[in-house]
Design an enzyme around this catalytic site. Sequence first.
Site, mmCIF file in Angstrom:
data_model
loop_
_atom_site.group_PDB
_atom_site.id
_atom_site.type_symbol
_atom_site.label_atom_id
_atom_site.label_comp_id
_atom_site.label_asym_id
_atom_site.label_seq_id
_atom_site.Cartn_x
_atom_site.Cartn_y
_atom_site.Cartn_z
ATOM 1 N N GLY A 237 27.305 69.221 12.725
ATOM 2 C CA GLY A 237 27.126 68.245 11.652
ATOM 3 C C GLY A 237 27.931 66.980 11.799
ATOM 4 N N GLU A 276 29.677 73.657 16.728
ATOM 5 C CA GLU A 276 28.290 73.640 17.214
ATOM 6 C C GLU A 276 27.680 72.249 17.066
ATOM 7 O OE1 GLU A 276 26.774 76.346 14.373
ATOM 8 O OE2 GLU A 276 27.611 78.125 15.313
ATOM 9 N N PRO A 277 28.146 71.278 17.821
ATOM 10 C CA PRO A 277 27.595 69.929 17.688
ATOM 11 C C PRO A 277 26.200 69.823 18.317
ATOM 12 C CG PRO A 277 29.187 70.003 19.477
ATOM 13 C CD PRO A 277 29.196 71.375 18.845
ATOM 14 N N GLY A 278 25.261 69.292 17.559
ATOM 15 C CA GLY A 278 23.920 69.039 18.101
ATOM 16 C C GLY A 278 23.738 67.546 18.274
ATOM 17 N N ARG A 315 11.788 61.407 12.087
ATOM 18 C CA ARG A 315 13.013 61.284 11.296
ATOM 19 C C ARG A 315 12.962 60.160 10.249
ATOM 20 N NH1 ARG A 315 17.560 60.298 13.015
ATOM 21 N NH2 ARG A 315 18.711 61.843 11.825
ATOM 22 N N TYR A 319 13.382 62.003 6.816
ATOM 23 C CA TYR A 319 14.754 61.929 6.297
ATOM 24 C C TYR A 319 15.144 60.520 5.874
ATOM 25 C CZ TYR A 319 15.288 66.206 9.166
ATOM 26 O OH TYR A 319 15.153 67.426 9.740
ATOM 27 N N CYS A 345 -2.987 58.371 11.136
ATOM 28 C CA CYS A 345 -3.668 58.194 9.855
ATOM 29 C C CYS A 345 -2.891 58.826 8.718
ATOM 30 C CB CYS A 345 -5.092 58.723 9.940
ATOM 31 S SG CYS A 345 -6.110 57.600 10.886
ATOM 32 N N GLU A 346 -1.761 58.272 8.447
ATOM 33 C CA GLU A 346 -0.826 58.596 7.377
ATOM 34 C C GLU A 346 0.066 57.369 7.334
ATOM 35 O OE1 GLU A 346 0.455 61.399 5.627
ATOM 36 O OE2 GLU A 346 -1.031 62.889 6.240
ATOM 37 N N TYR A 373 16.561 65.576 17.679
ATOM 38 C CA TYR A 373 15.475 65.798 16.713
ATOM 39 C C TYR A 373 14.379 64.743 16.851
ATOM 40 C CZ TYR A 373 19.397 68.526 15.011
ATOM 41 O OH TYR A 373 20.466 69.384 14.945
HETATM 42 C C1 PLP Z 1 21.380 72.440 13.278
HETATM 43 C C2 PLP Z 1 22.600 73.219 13.412
HETATM 44 C C3 PLP Z 1 23.723 72.675 14.040
HETATM 45 C C4 PLP Z 1 23.770 71.264 14.551
HETATM 46 O O1 PLP Z 1 23.746 70.314 13.564
HETATM 47 P P1 PLP Z 1 23.951 68.763 13.984
HETATM 48 O O2 PLP Z 1 23.878 68.020 12.727
HETATM 49 O O3 PLP Z 1 22.850 68.418 14.917
HETATM 50 O O4 PLP Z 1 25.281 68.691 14.657
HETATM 51 C C5 PLP Z 1 24.829 73.483 14.197
HETATM 52 N N1 PLP Z 1 24.854 74.764 13.748
HETATM 53 C C6 PLP Z 1 23.792 75.315 13.134
HETATM 54 C C7 PLP Z 1 23.864 76.725 12.695
HETATM 55 C C8 PLP Z 1 22.640 74.566 12.947
HETATM 56 O O5 PLP Z 1 21.590 75.122 12.328
#
Ligand code: PLP
Length: 419
Positions: A237, A276-278, A315, A319, A345-346, A373
């Site tokens: 996050g 857990e950085p995404g 996105r 969002y 077509c939206e 994403y």
């Molecule tokens: C989606 C998710 C993340 C990553 O979130 P980001 O906002 O992309 O960093 C980490 N942990 C879990 C369990 C998630 O579902």
Amino acid sequence: MPIACSLFPVHYLRSMSEQLSNEILLQAAQQFGTPLYVYHAEKITEQFNRLTAAFSKSDVKFFYACKALTNINILKHIKTIGANVDCSSINEVKLALHAGFPPSNVLYTSNGIAFEEIEEAKNLGVHINIDSLSNLEKFGKKFGHDYPVGIRLRPNIMAGGNLKISTGHDKSKFGIPVDQLPEILKLVEQNNLHIKDLHIHTGSEIKDVEVFVKGIEVLFDIIPHFKELEFVDLGGGFKVPYKKGDASTDIELLAEKVKEAFNSHPYHRPLQVWFEPGKFMVSECGYLLTQVNVIKETEAITFAGINSGFNHLIRPMFYDSYHRIQNISNPGGEEKHYAVVGNICETDTFAWDRKLNEVREGDYLVFYNAGAYGFEMSSNFNSRFKPAEVLVKNNELHLIRKRDVFEDLLKNQIELSSL
Ligand SMILES: *Cc1c(COP(=O)(O)O)cnc(C)c1O
């Protein structure tokens, strides 16, 4: 440059920020066509190095939340730089293993899944965070103390960029609410479960470091109940900037605060911290290259209609997220205001009123922060093709996914002979 980085002060490190030049983006567009996703391997490395440098004084492990972007070559690159992987489905687990990660470097943080999938993950030997009392009970009945697992808790904290990406509040479906601790403890005792970690993930785009500190404080009340705990998992996050002056998570401050928090609460033994950085890992590495099909002048608005839509980047519509856009084929053109819209077509408006260098039909518009994403949430809506993907590493362009072709649209359909 993992070695050099630790020698430089942080502000210098940031000013070295990797970005692909317009020339290389134009080359990619001309070579592979548009719409096209382009990812920059060195930017991912830079983001990871920033994390490891910031947390170098703590016992921390990073698991890339791969649902942000799962192309197998991205996963392999992530492996070469020394990160681990966090998965949101059993198929992501299998992709991570396919990319060569050993099971001990793969984490499956489940949410609302069938017990069979948890069993499958156990058979594959990966770390598992269980997020419901019922699955925890099933797991305990079947495996007892034999297979250490983690528990995904819901800390009842409101955080994140908006409600759609908040996961830790008291109406969220994610995790076992912390107020059900007595039920958890009963299951753990009845089934002699081996609980090795506690997990929380409060949401996405959390710019306030205090949210993580609050999460840790919630965990501190719970940790003493679990004697076999090895680590706590604080989820992902981290917010990244989308435009100049945008707030982002202060990773260095976060590292300091986390260390401080743990130092002031000494437990029976030191706990490792997992993240857990995404988005943080891959958002800025990605570019969506598009081309302008149509310029439509109307009384109030000039539309730049591009050869993409929410089928490729959802996105902004889903969002209300902001993506910086640039006209890289007319960078010196006079600035004008445009609504940048898709061809679906939206109503698929990427930006309602955006200042861009004069846009002409055929120009190349690039969307920044498209790594996380982006492709991953794309679809074949309107029976359009998904974009191709290109990886730039060492200044070389590599095609890492072919653009769909017409046959792909029919691939899994069963055409009945008589209808
Ligand atoms: C989606 C998710 C993340 C990553 O979130 P980001 O906002 O992309 O960093 C980490 N942990 C879990 C369990 C998630 O579902």
